[in-house]
Enzyme design. Structure first.
Site, short mmCIF file in Angstrom:
data_model
loop_
_atom_site.label_atom_id
_atom_site.label_comp_id
_atom_site.label_asym_id
_atom_site.label_seq_id
_atom_site.Cartn_x
_atom_site.Cartn_y
_atom_site.Cartn_z
N ASP A 1 65.05 28.45 -9.72
CA ASP A 1 64.28 28.64 -10.95
C ASP A 1 65.14 28.36 -12.18
OD1 ASP A 1 62.28 29.51 -9.19
OD2 ASP A 1 62.96 31.59 -9.34
N ASP B 1 70.80 26.23 -7.66
CA ASP B 1 69.92 27.32 -8.03
C ASP B 1 68.50 26.77 -8.03
OD1 ASP B 1 69.09 29.87 -9.25
OD2 ASP B 1 68.82 28.66 -11.05
#
Length: 217
Positions: A38, A36
């Site tokens: 952020d 991922d």
């Protein structure tokens, strides 16, 4: 495909960004390190849209470095509902993502592909799509990367800061994932490892290095 200003972006449809980074060529059927963005690679500033505000989370750097070192692809898979909600556009995403890649490069590490999904049920216009197959926790981004890079998804790993990341990994056929600041849990066919401290990072690096040794055998 271009945005409203005519700027070209690697969009396969209005809400899906797929970009191959660099020119590294990988053997077939490698596992990958899925990340991922952020809250995992960089500090989550709540819908990041300003490159000047981007700050890396240092704990991920040695894990990315390990994947680079053993020759395993590093693939970023990120939901970007801020685009669907009209907070910013793909040009802002491109600027922020470019800054993330630049900061990683400054630390001597790199990623090999970036996939982003902007669809969200609270979006506007063509991006107002509920439960799009590319949006985590659905596995579409991981599966698409698997097709494009000819990956072994079952042996791949995912790291994220939300349970949606873990669910996407499980649905894509991965066997395990690391949850940033989360707790460990074992589910049928999928193990969630915690990623909170230095020992946890060492465990992730060991898993990455093991994958590198396995595919060379």
């Amino acid at each position: 495909m271009a945005d409203g200003k005519g700027t070209p972006h690697p969009l396969t449809e209005p809400g899906v960004w797929i970009e191959r980074i660099g020119e590294r060529v990988f053997p077939r059927h490698l596992p990958a390190l899925f990340l991922d963005r952020d809250g995992t690679i960089n500090v989550d500033t709540d819908y990041p849209s300003d490159p000047a505000e981007i700050e890396l989370r240092p704990q991920m750097l040695p894990a990315i470095a390990a994947a680079n070192r053993v020759g395993i692809p590093v693939v970023v898979v990120t939901n970007q509902s801020g685009i669907a909600r009209g907070y910013f556009g793909w040009s802002a995403f491109a600027a922020v993502n470019g800054r993330v890649l630049e900061l990683l490069g400054d630390q001597g590490v790199s990623v090999d592909m970036v996939l982003a999904c902007a669809y969200h049920e609270a979006g506007v216009g063509p991006l107002a799509v509920a439960d799009h197959p590319m949006r985590k926790p659905n596995p579409g981004m991981l599966i698409e990367a698997g097709k494009r890079l000819d990956l072994d998804l079952q042996r791949s790993l995912i790291v994220g800061d939300k349970l949606a990341d873990m669910r996407a990994g499980k649905r894509a056929g991965l066997a395990q994932g690391w949850l940033v600041d989360g707790e460990a849990a074992v589910q049928p066919g999928f193990a969630i490892r915690r990623l909170q401290d230095g020992d946890d990072v060492v465990g992730l690096i060991t898993a990455i290095e093991t994958l590198g040794r396995d595919y060379r055998c």
